[in-house]
Design a protein around this motif. Sequence first.
Motif, PDB file in Angstrom:
ATOM      1  N   TYR A  34       0.859  -1.182   0.000  1.00  0.00           N
ATOM      2  CA  TYR A  34       0.000   0.000   0.000  1.00  0.00           C
ATOM      3  C   TYR A  34       0.897   1.234   0.000  1.00  0.00           C
ATOM      4  CZ  TYR A  34      -3.607  -3.363   1.223  1.00  0.00           C
ATOM      5  OH  TYR A  34      -4.464  -4.438   1.204  1.00  0.00           O
ATOM      6  N   PRO A  35       1.112   1.871  -1.192  1.00  0.00           N
ATOM      7  CA  PRO A  35       2.010   3.035  -1.278  1.00  0.00           C
ATOM      8  C   PRO A  35       1.449   4.284  -0.600  1.00  0.00           C
ATOM      9  CG  PRO A  35       0.932   2.614  -3.391  1.00  0.00           C
ATOM     10  CD  PRO A  35       0.570   1.469  -2.497  1.00  0.00           C
ATOM     11  N   LYS A  36       0.155   4.286  -0.326  1.00  0.00           N
ATOM     12  CA  LYS A  36      -0.448   5.424   0.387  1.00  0.00           C
ATOM     13  C   LYS A  36      -1.558   4.905   1.293  1.00  0.00           C
ATOM     14  CE  LYS A  36      -3.608   6.417  -3.456  1.00  0.00           C
ATOM     15  NZ  LYS A  36      -4.081   7.459  -4.396  1.00  0.00           N
ATOM     16  N   ASP A  37      -2.024   5.755   2.214  1.00  0.00           N
ATOM     17  CA  ASP A  37      -3.090   5.353   3.123  1.00  0.00           C
ATOM     18  C   ASP A  37      -4.304   4.873   2.328  1.00  0.00           C
ATOM     19  OD1 ASP A  37      -1.455   6.139   5.145  1.00  0.00           O
ATOM     20  OD2 ASP A  37      -2.610   7.888   5.757  1.00  0.00           O
ATOM     21  N   ALA A  38      -4.896   3.770   2.798  1.00  0.00           N
ATOM     22  CA  ALA A  38      -6.029   3.218   2.055  1.00  0.00           C
ATOM     23  C   ALA A  38      -7.014   2.562   3.015  1.00  0.00           C
ATOM     24  CB  ALA A  38      -5.542   2.197   1.035  1.00  0.00           C
ATOM     25  N   LEU A  39      -8.318   2.792   2.754  1.00  0.00           N
ATOM     26  CA  LEU A  39      -9.378   2.089   3.477  1.00  0.00           C
ATOM     27  C   LEU A  39      -9.566   0.750   2.769  1.00  0.00           C
ATOM     28  CD1 LEU A  39     -11.758   1.944   5.508  1.00  0.00           C
ATOM     29  CD2 LEU A  39     -13.169   3.055   3.774  1.00  0.00           C
ATOM     30  N   ILE A  40      -9.218  -0.342   3.428  1.00  0.00           N
ATOM     31  CA  ILE A  40      -9.255  -1.635   2.727  1.00  0.00           C
ATOM     32  C   ILE A  40     -10.418  -2.524   3.139  1.00  0.00           C
ATOM     33  CG2 ILE A  40      -6.795  -1.648   2.194  1.00  0.00           C
ATOM     34  CD1 ILE A  40      -6.330  -3.425   4.573  1.00  0.00           C
ATOM     35  N   TYR A  41     -10.922  -2.366   4.378  1.00  0.00           N
ATOM     36  CA  TYR A  41     -12.067  -3.170   4.813  1.00  0.00           C
ATOM     37  C   TYR A  41     -13.047  -2.290   5.578  1.00  0.00           C
ATOM     38  CZ  TYR A  41      -8.748  -7.027   4.072  1.00  0.00           C
ATOM     39  OH  TYR A  41      -7.832  -7.887   3.530  1.00  0.00           O
ATOM     40  N   VAL A  45     -19.004  -5.562   6.210  1.00  0.00           N
ATOM     41  CA  VAL A  45     -19.381  -5.385   4.802  1.00  0.00           C
ATOM     42  C   VAL A  45     -18.361  -6.069   3.891  1.00  0.00           C
ATOM     43  CG1 VAL A  45     -19.746  -3.728   2.941  1.00  0.00           C
ATOM     44  CG2 VAL A  45     -20.607  -3.232   5.254  1.00  0.00           C
ATOM     45  N   SER A  46     -17.109  -5.673   4.017  1.00  0.00           N
ATOM     46  CA  SER A  46     -16.063  -6.179   3.118  1.00  0.00           C
ATOM     47  C   SER A  46     -15.752  -7.643   3.395  1.00  0.00           C
ATOM     48  CB  SER A  46     -14.780  -5.354   3.287  1.00  0.00           C
ATOM     49  OG  SER A  46     -15.033  -3.982   3.091  1.00  0.00           O
ATOM     50  N   LYS A  47     -15.642  -8.431   2.330  1.00  0.00           N
ATOM     51  CA  LYS A  47     -15.269  -9.831   2.470  1.00  0.00           C
ATOM     52  C   LYS A  47     -13.756  -9.977   2.274  1.00  0.00           C
ATOM     53  CE  LYS A  47     -19.579 -12.179   1.376  1.00  0.00           C
ATOM     54  NZ  LYS A  47     -20.224 -13.259   0.594  1.00  0.00           N
ATOM     55  N   LEU A  48     -13.134 -10.742   3.147  1.00  0.00           N
ATOM     56  CA  LEU A  48     -11.698 -10.937   3.072  1.00  0.00           C
ATOM     57  C   LEU A  48     -11.360 -12.073   2.127  1.00  0.00           C
ATOM     58  CD1 LEU A  48     -12.290  -9.734   6.095  1.00  0.00           C
ATOM     59  CD2 LEU A  48      -9.896 -10.326   6.448  1.00  0.00           C
ATOM     60  N   ARG A  49     -10.346 -11.863   1.296  1.00  0.00           N
ATOM     61  CA  ARG A  49      -9.895 -12.907   0.393  1.00  0.00           C
ATOM     62  C   ARG A  49      -8.909 -13.852   1.071  1.00  0.00           C
ATOM     63  NH1 ARG A  49      -8.924  -9.821  -5.431  1.00  0.00           N
ATOM     64  NH2 ARG A  49     -11.092  -9.111  -5.709  1.00  0.00           N
ATOM     65  N   GLY A  50      -8.360 -13.409   2.196  1.00  0.00           N
ATOM     66  CA  GLY A  50      -7.401 -14.258   2.887  1.00  0.00           C
ATOM     67  C   GLY A  50      -7.011 -13.669   4.225  1.00  0.00           C
ATOM     68  N   LEU A  51      -6.089 -14.346   4.889  1.00  0.00           N
ATOM     69  CA  LEU A  51      -5.538 -13.883   6.163  1.00  0.00           C
ATOM     70  C   LEU A  51      -4.362 -12.970   5.871  1.00  0.00           C
ATOM     71  CD1 LEU A  51      -5.453 -14.328   9.352  1.00  0.00           C
ATOM     72  CD2 LEU A  51      -3.625 -15.969   8.850  1.00  0.00           C
ATOM     73  N   ASP A  52      -4.395 -11.758   6.426  1.00  0.00           N
ATOM     74  CA  ASP A  52      -3.329 -10.783   6.181  1.00  0.00           C
ATOM     75  C   ASP A  52      -2.275 -10.859   7.281  1.00  0.00           C
ATOM     76  OD1 ASP A  52      -4.757  -9.992   4.008  1.00  0.00           O
ATOM     77  OD2 ASP A  52      -5.522  -8.134   4.900  1.00  0.00           O
ATOM     78  N   ILE A  53      -1.012 -10.982   6.871  1.00  0.00           N
ATOM     79  CA  ILE A  53       0.115 -10.992   7.807  1.00  0.00           C
ATOM     80  C   ILE A  53       0.920  -9.721   7.539  1.00  0.00           C
ATOM     81  CG2 ILE A  53       2.093 -12.300   8.670  1.00  0.00           C
ATOM     82  CD1 ILE A  53       0.889 -14.732   7.110  1.00  0.00           C
ATOM     83  N   ILE A  54       0.950  -8.819   8.523  1.00  0.00           N
ATOM     84  CA  ILE A  54       1.625  -7.538   8.328  1.00  0.00           C
ATOM     85  C   ILE A  54       3.129  -7.725   8.446  1.00  0.00           C
ATOM     86  CG2 ILE A  54       1.966  -5.215   9.246  1.00  0.00           C
ATOM     87  CD1 ILE A  54      -1.354  -6.981   9.681  1.00  0.00           C
ATOM     88  N   ARG A  93     -16.743 -11.784   6.410  1.00  0.00           N
ATOM     89  CA  ARG A  93     -16.835 -10.321   6.457  1.00  0.00           C
ATOM     90  C   ARG A  93     -15.936  -9.764   7.557  1.00  0.00           C
ATOM     91  NH1 ARG A  93     -22.236 -11.709   6.083  1.00  0.00           N
ATOM     92  NH2 ARG A  93     -22.544 -11.148   8.263  1.00  0.00           N
ATOM     93  N   SER A  94     -15.302  -8.664   7.279  1.00  0.00           N
ATOM     94  CA  SER A  94     -14.398  -8.057   8.251  1.00  0.00           C
ATOM     95  C   SER A  94     -15.164  -7.612   9.496  1.00  0.00           C
ATOM     96  CB  SER A  94     -13.692  -6.844   7.630  1.00  0.00           C
ATOM     97  OG  SER A  94     -12.819  -6.248   8.569  1.00  0.00           O
ATOM     98  N   LEU A  95     -14.673  -8.010  10.658  1.00  0.00           N
ATOM     99  CA  LEU A  95     -15.317  -7.594  11.904  1.00  0.00           C
ATOM    100  C   LEU A  95     -15.135  -6.104  12.152  1.00  0.00           C
ATOM    101  CD1 LEU A  95     -14.248 -10.590  14.166  1.00  0.00           C
ATOM    102  CD2 LEU A  95     -16.599  -9.965  13.610  1.00  0.00           C
ATOM    103  N   ARG A  96     -14.029  -5.545  11.697  1.00  0.00           N
ATOM    104  CA  ARG A  96     -13.704  -4.134  11.940  1.00  0.00           C
ATOM    105  C   ARG A  96     -13.507  -3.372  10.624  1.00  0.00           C
ATOM    106  NH1 ARG A  96     -10.634  -2.763  16.733  1.00  0.00           N
ATOM    107  NH2 ARG A  96     -10.880  -4.313  18.382  1.00  0.00           N
ATOM    108  N   THR A  97     -13.487  -2.066  10.745  1.00  0.00           N
ATOM    109  CA  THR A  97     -13.027  -1.217   9.651  1.00  0.00           C
ATOM    110  C   THR A  97     -11.505  -1.152   9.740  1.00  0.00           C
ATOM    111  OG1 THR A  97     -15.057   0.087   9.562  1.00  0.00           O
ATOM    112  CG2 THR A  97     -13.054   1.117   8.701  1.00  0.00           C
ATOM    113  N   VAL A  98     -10.829  -1.257   8.581  1.00  0.00           N
ATOM    114  CA  VAL A  98      -9.365  -1.331   8.576  1.00  0.00           C
ATOM    115  C   VAL A  98      -8.787  -0.306   7.601  1.00  0.00           C
ATOM    116  CG1 VAL A  98      -7.346  -2.797   8.168  1.00  0.00           C
ATOM    117  CG2 VAL A  98      -9.438  -3.784   9.138  1.00  0.00           C
TER     118      VAL A  98
END
Length: 442
Positions: A34-41, A45-54, A93-98
């Motif tokens: 993510y080269p800039k700030d982004a609302l991703i979930y 509402v938003s469905k996750l395509r996978g598990l994100d590892i930061i 669906r994402s439990l939180r806004t991310v």
Amino acid sequence: MDNRLAFLKTVEPFSLLPEEVLDGVVDLLQEVQYPKDALIYQQDVSKLRGLDIIVEGEYETFFYDSEQQKRLPEVYGPGTCYGGMSILLNKKRSLRTVLAHKGTKVLSLPRRDFRALCLAYEPFFHYFTARYGQRMLNEEYAHFVKPTPAPEQNFIAADQLYSRRLETLEARDVVSCPGTTPIYEAARRMASGKVSCLFVTDEASKIVGYVTDITLRDNVVARQLDAARPVSEVTDTPIVSIRRDAYVYEAILLMFQTKTRYLLVEQAGEYVGFLSRNKLLSDLAQSPFMFIQAVKLAQSTRELKRRWGMVPDMVNQLLSRGVKPEIVNQVITTVADTIALKVIEGVLAEQGPAPAKFVFIVLGSEGRKEQTLVTDQDNAIIYEDKANEQRELVREYFLRFATSVSDQLNDIGLHFCSGASWPKTPSGHILSRTGSATTTSG
């Protein structure tokens, strides 16, 4: 990054997986930047395509309240995962806004592969469900997480059952009278206090029993007992109490296990009120405990079998909401206990009263209150020894009794033990002589 394997070994719960498994996981990871700030979930509402590892940067997560204010903010930095609970417990669906901050780098494990790991490695799976269960103890968190109803029947509509403590409920004041009080006067006190339970005290003002509407019906009216007699003559026991800081689910389980309809609430060694089972259950119309109540009201073995067949769905819903496994074990055990009691009561009604005092003992996982769905019968009967001329008649009665109980439980779905190595009778029951008593288990 150059060494994904070394990195994964530092990330929970991937650190719980064997190294040869991690080697395979590395090949499945997809890098996202993510080269800039982004609302991703967006929450729920938003469905996750996978598990994100930061890997680098951070996720800023939060809930939006009704006024679009951020609540319960939390930052996920390098070496943390986001999305496991959402995939497993919130229909993807994402439990939180991310928000992903500028410069954030993520390794994403596809949803299908993540679920496969959960199915194959129980500790990996339990990491997410246990974490969810712990978070649901936070009432504000539980408020924002909406339970997902099942298509036909939702056994856990009241998630607060597992996070709410009794101290948040309004207990009724204890209404009491001395044991020397006439029965009619006790009834008047119940009427004036608008309570269905009156506690009875001894000479030292210690609560020793209680009287309910049912007590007055069964022990006074039905027996045409003189209402001027002391209430101590019709008092019910035992007194059951629970700590004020206990959870609601603990109170309801205790009520079913002790067959009491009223619990005294205790704080610092003193009774500060009482709770009725009807009061607790009125808010839990589709909880596991109303299911247990339905089992208690079953009128036939066929109905008990149908109810036991519904238990796997109930367990699946409990686990999918992150309820701790030990709580689920207790629920399964209580259902099995209730079914066994119904069967025992039915057999006694069919065969007539037992010719000797006896106890029916539950052993194994059910006896330890650790029962799972994969279980079998591990029971015993200990009965009072009789004179020689009656001993064989008594033995024959309990053999018939044990056979009938075990056969019905087996038909319901609580199957015979297939691994017993002791000698068996033709009916499949194990017999052994211990002192002056005979034990029978099936």
